[in-house]
Design a protein around this motif. Structure first.
Motif, PDB file in Angstrom:
ATOM      1  N   ALA A 293       0.815  -1.209   0.000  1.00  0.00           N
ATOM      2  CA  ALA A 293       0.000   0.000   0.000  1.00  0.00           C
ATOM      3  C   ALA A 293       0.851   1.263   0.000  1.00  0.00           C
ATOM      4  O   ALA A 293       0.473   2.285  -0.564  1.00  0.00           O
ATOM      5  CB  ALA A 293      -0.919  -0.005   1.221  1.00  0.00           C
ATOM      6  N   ASP A 294       2.014   1.188   0.639  1.00  0.00           N
ATOM      7  CA  ASP A 294       2.914   2.334   0.731  1.00  0.00           C
ATOM      8  C   ASP A 294       4.342   1.822   0.760  1.00  0.00           C
ATOM      9  O   ASP A 294       4.794   1.288   1.777  1.00  0.00           O
ATOM     10  CB  ASP A 294       2.615   3.133   2.011  1.00  0.00           C
ATOM     11  N   PRO A 295       5.092   1.971  -0.341  1.00  0.00           N
ATOM     12  CA  PRO A 295       6.464   1.451  -0.388  1.00  0.00           C
ATOM     13  C   PRO A 295       7.354   1.966   0.734  1.00  0.00           C
ATOM     14  O   PRO A 295       8.336   1.309   1.098  1.00  0.00           O
ATOM     15  CB  PRO A 295       6.966   1.932  -1.758  1.00  0.00           C
ATOM     16  N   ALA A 296       7.037   3.110   1.317  1.00  0.00           N
ATOM     17  CA  ALA A 296       7.850   3.659   2.405  1.00  0.00           C
ATOM     18  C   ALA A 296       7.730   2.842   3.680  1.00  0.00           C
ATOM     19  O   ALA A 296       8.461   3.082   4.642  1.00  0.00           O
ATOM     20  CB  ALA A 296       7.446   5.108   2.686  1.00  0.00           C
ATOM     21  N   ALA A 297       6.818   1.854   3.698  1.00  0.00           N
ATOM     22  CA  ALA A 297       6.692   0.979   4.865  1.00  0.00           C
ATOM     23  C   ALA A 297       7.919   0.084   5.036  1.00  0.00           C
ATOM     24  O   ALA A 297       8.112  -0.512   6.095  1.00  0.00           O
ATOM     25  CB  ALA A 297       5.433   0.119   4.756  1.00  0.00           C
ATOM     26  N   ILE A 298       8.741  -0.024   4.005  1.00  0.00           N
ATOM     27  CA  ILE A 298      10.044  -0.682   4.125  1.00  0.00           C
ATOM     28  C   ILE A 298      11.089   0.402   3.941  1.00  0.00           C
ATOM     29  O   ILE A 298      11.263   0.943   2.845  1.00  0.00           O
ATOM     30  CB  ILE A 298      10.240  -1.798   3.082  1.00  0.00           C
ATOM     31  N   ALA A 299      11.774   0.736   5.016  1.00  0.00           N
ATOM     32  CA  ALA A 299      12.785   1.801   4.976  1.00  0.00           C
ATOM     33  C   ALA A 299      14.042   1.305   4.273  1.00  0.00           C
ATOM     34  O   ALA A 299      14.280   0.098   4.174  1.00  0.00           O
ATOM     35  CB  ALA A 299      13.114   2.250   6.396  1.00  0.00           C
ATOM     36  N   PRO A 300      14.879   2.206   3.788  1.00  0.00           N
ATOM     37  CA  PRO A 300      16.147   1.791   3.179  1.00  0.00           C
ATOM     38  C   PRO A 300      17.059   1.129   4.209  1.00  0.00           C
ATOM     39  O   PRO A 300      16.924   1.343   5.410  1.00  0.00           O
ATOM     40  CB  PRO A 300      16.757   3.111   2.677  1.00  0.00           C
ATOM     41  N   PHE A 301      18.002   0.347   3.720  1.00  0.00           N
ATOM     42  CA  PHE A 301      19.026  -0.247   4.566  1.00  0.00           C
ATOM     43  C   PHE A 301      19.994   0.845   4.998  1.00  0.00           C
ATOM     44  O   PHE A 301      20.328   1.723   4.204  1.00  0.00           O
ATOM     45  CB  PHE A 301      19.771  -1.333   3.783  1.00  0.00           C
ATOM     46  N   PRO A 302      20.511   0.827   6.227  1.00  0.00           N
ATOM     47  CA  PRO A 302      20.257  -0.142   7.301  1.00  0.00           C
ATOM     48  C   PRO A 302      19.148   0.265   8.265  1.00  0.00           C
ATOM     49  O   PRO A 302      18.986  -0.364   9.311  1.00  0.00           O
ATOM     50  CB  PRO A 302      21.605  -0.203   8.006  1.00  0.00           C
ATOM     51  N   ALA A 303      18.394   1.310   7.907  1.00  0.00           N
ATOM     52  CA  ALA A 303      17.350   1.790   8.816  1.00  0.00           C
ATOM     53  C   ALA A 303      16.309   0.713   9.095  1.00  0.00           C
ATOM     54  O   ALA A 303      15.902   0.509  10.245  1.00  0.00           O
ATOM     55  CB  ALA A 303      16.672   3.029   8.233  1.00  0.00           C
ATOM     56  N   GLN A 304      15.884  -0.001   8.036  1.00  0.00           N
ATOM     57  CA  GLN A 304      14.874  -1.044   8.238  1.00  0.00           C
ATOM     58  C   GLN A 304      15.415  -2.172   9.114  1.00  0.00           C
ATOM     59  O   GLN A 304      14.706  -2.692   9.984  1.00  0.00           O
ATOM     60  CB  GLN A 304      14.421  -1.599   6.885  1.00  0.00           C
TER      61      GLN A 304
END
Length: 354
Positions: A293-304
């Motif tokens: 629904a919202d690609p920002a729900a997976i943060a970039p590495f290494p934040a996620q």
């Protein structure tokens, strides 16, 4: 067994333990080394003090060669001040509530600097420095060689292997798409570098002159024999060892591996922000649904990886497998042994006779 890889790395048997970033244990690393192979310890997230302490513990456990593994920066990593975790935090908020722990405040940094880590590894002087996600700089390799440290690096394509040989590494791990954990691609996106072990290994062998270590989908004597038939000088094995009681995997993780089949594992960015292979669970499915629904729900590495690591660690302590990262490869169905000595003996039975 005297062969190219043994001579290159100073080991007796050309069997290498996969370096588990976050799941390594001194017990398993030293066990593989004691059997004559190359035990590996993943140092993802370790600072200089932790690296020195780990190397000392390994030396207390074994006098045999071992490898210390580092992740090289690819240039796309984000720092705490560069990322908005609103959507990613909302996707996993229910897990913090379920575990009754506070949602974490941003740290000053997500990871120690690679220069700090490299300096610590050089000071520790293991037999082998292994790296993934890139080509070590000439200064790094020269410094390692000056200290008697061999350098091994991972490749997921022929082009990556050629780049690594040009940098003067001592051996290359050709990591097929079947392998557990992170896809360690660095010249092209991981999704465009999903070459299977059976196709990758012989092409890398043909393209480079240094010893090639086959990785991905190898869990028993048949996989070892196949790897050598393809021209490999050694094998690297992860999932089969990860299932053993000597690994740092949780009981839930080992149980999940024991119940896996050829089609169980999937590739996902949900848990770390980078493409990885593991066993689906509630955490993975929840995050992926939010990202649809919202690609920002997976943060970039290494934040996620940092964000999910806050609840994964607590879930591991409480034995909740549905909220952990259950890394496993496509050969998990062949990982049937729970003792490292038994796994090593099974793998060694597939080595060519001399």
């Amino acid at each position: 067994m005297e062969d190219r890889l043994s001579r290159a790395l100073g080991i007796d048997v050309p069997i290498v333990l996969g370096p588990f970033g976050g799941l390594s244990s001194v017990e398993l690393t030293s066990a593989v080394s004691e059997h004559g192979g190359l035990g590996s310890y993943g140092l993802y997230g370790y600072d200089a003090h932790q690296i020195a302490e780990t190397a000392a513990r390994l030396r207390d456990a074994t006098a045999r060669p071992f490898a210390l593994n580092l992740w090289l920066p690819t240039g796309d990593e984000v720092e705490p001040g560069q990322v908005d975790l609103t959507a990613a935090g909302a996707a996993v908020a229910s897990f913090f509530s379920e575990l009754e722990i506070d949602e974490p405040a941003l740290p000053s940094r997500f990871l120690p600097g690679v220069d700090e880590q490299l300096d610590a590894v050089m000071a520790a002087a293991p037999a082998v420095l292994s790296v993934v996600f890139g080509v070590p700089g000439a200064g790094v390799i020269d410094a390692a060689h000056a200290r008697g440290i061999r350098v091994v690096a991972g490749a997921t394509t022929v082009a990556e292997a050629v780049a690594l040989e040009a940098a003067d590494v001592d051996a290359i791990v050709a990591s097929g798409a079947e392998a557990a954990g992170h896809r360690v691609s660095f010249l092209a996106p991981a999704e465009h570098s999903l070459v299977g072990t059976f196709a990758l290994v012989p092409q890398v062998v043909d393209a480079v002159g240094v010893p090639v270590i086959a990785a991905g989908g190898i869990a028993d004597r048949r996989g070892v024999a196949a790897a050598f038939a393809l021209g490999a000088a050694g094998v690297q094995v992860g999932t089969a060892f990860l299932r053993t009681r000597q690994s740092a995997a949780s009981e839930d993780h080992r149980t999940a591996i024991a119940g896996a089949t050829d089609v169980t594992s999937v590739l996902t960015r949900a848990m770390s922000g980078r493409l990885s292979r593991g066993i689906p669970n509630r955490a993975m499915r929840t995050i992926e649904a939010a990202a649809a629904a919202d690609p920002a729900a997976i943060a970039p590495f290494p934040a996620q990886n940092w964000l999910t690591g806050r609840f994964r660690a607590e879930a591991g302590r409480r034995g909740i497998g549905d909220l952990q990262s259950l890394w496993a490869g496509q050969a998990a169905g062949l990982a049937t042994r729970d003792d490292a000595a038994d796994v090593f003996a099974e793998l060694a039975a597939g080595l060519p006779s001399v």
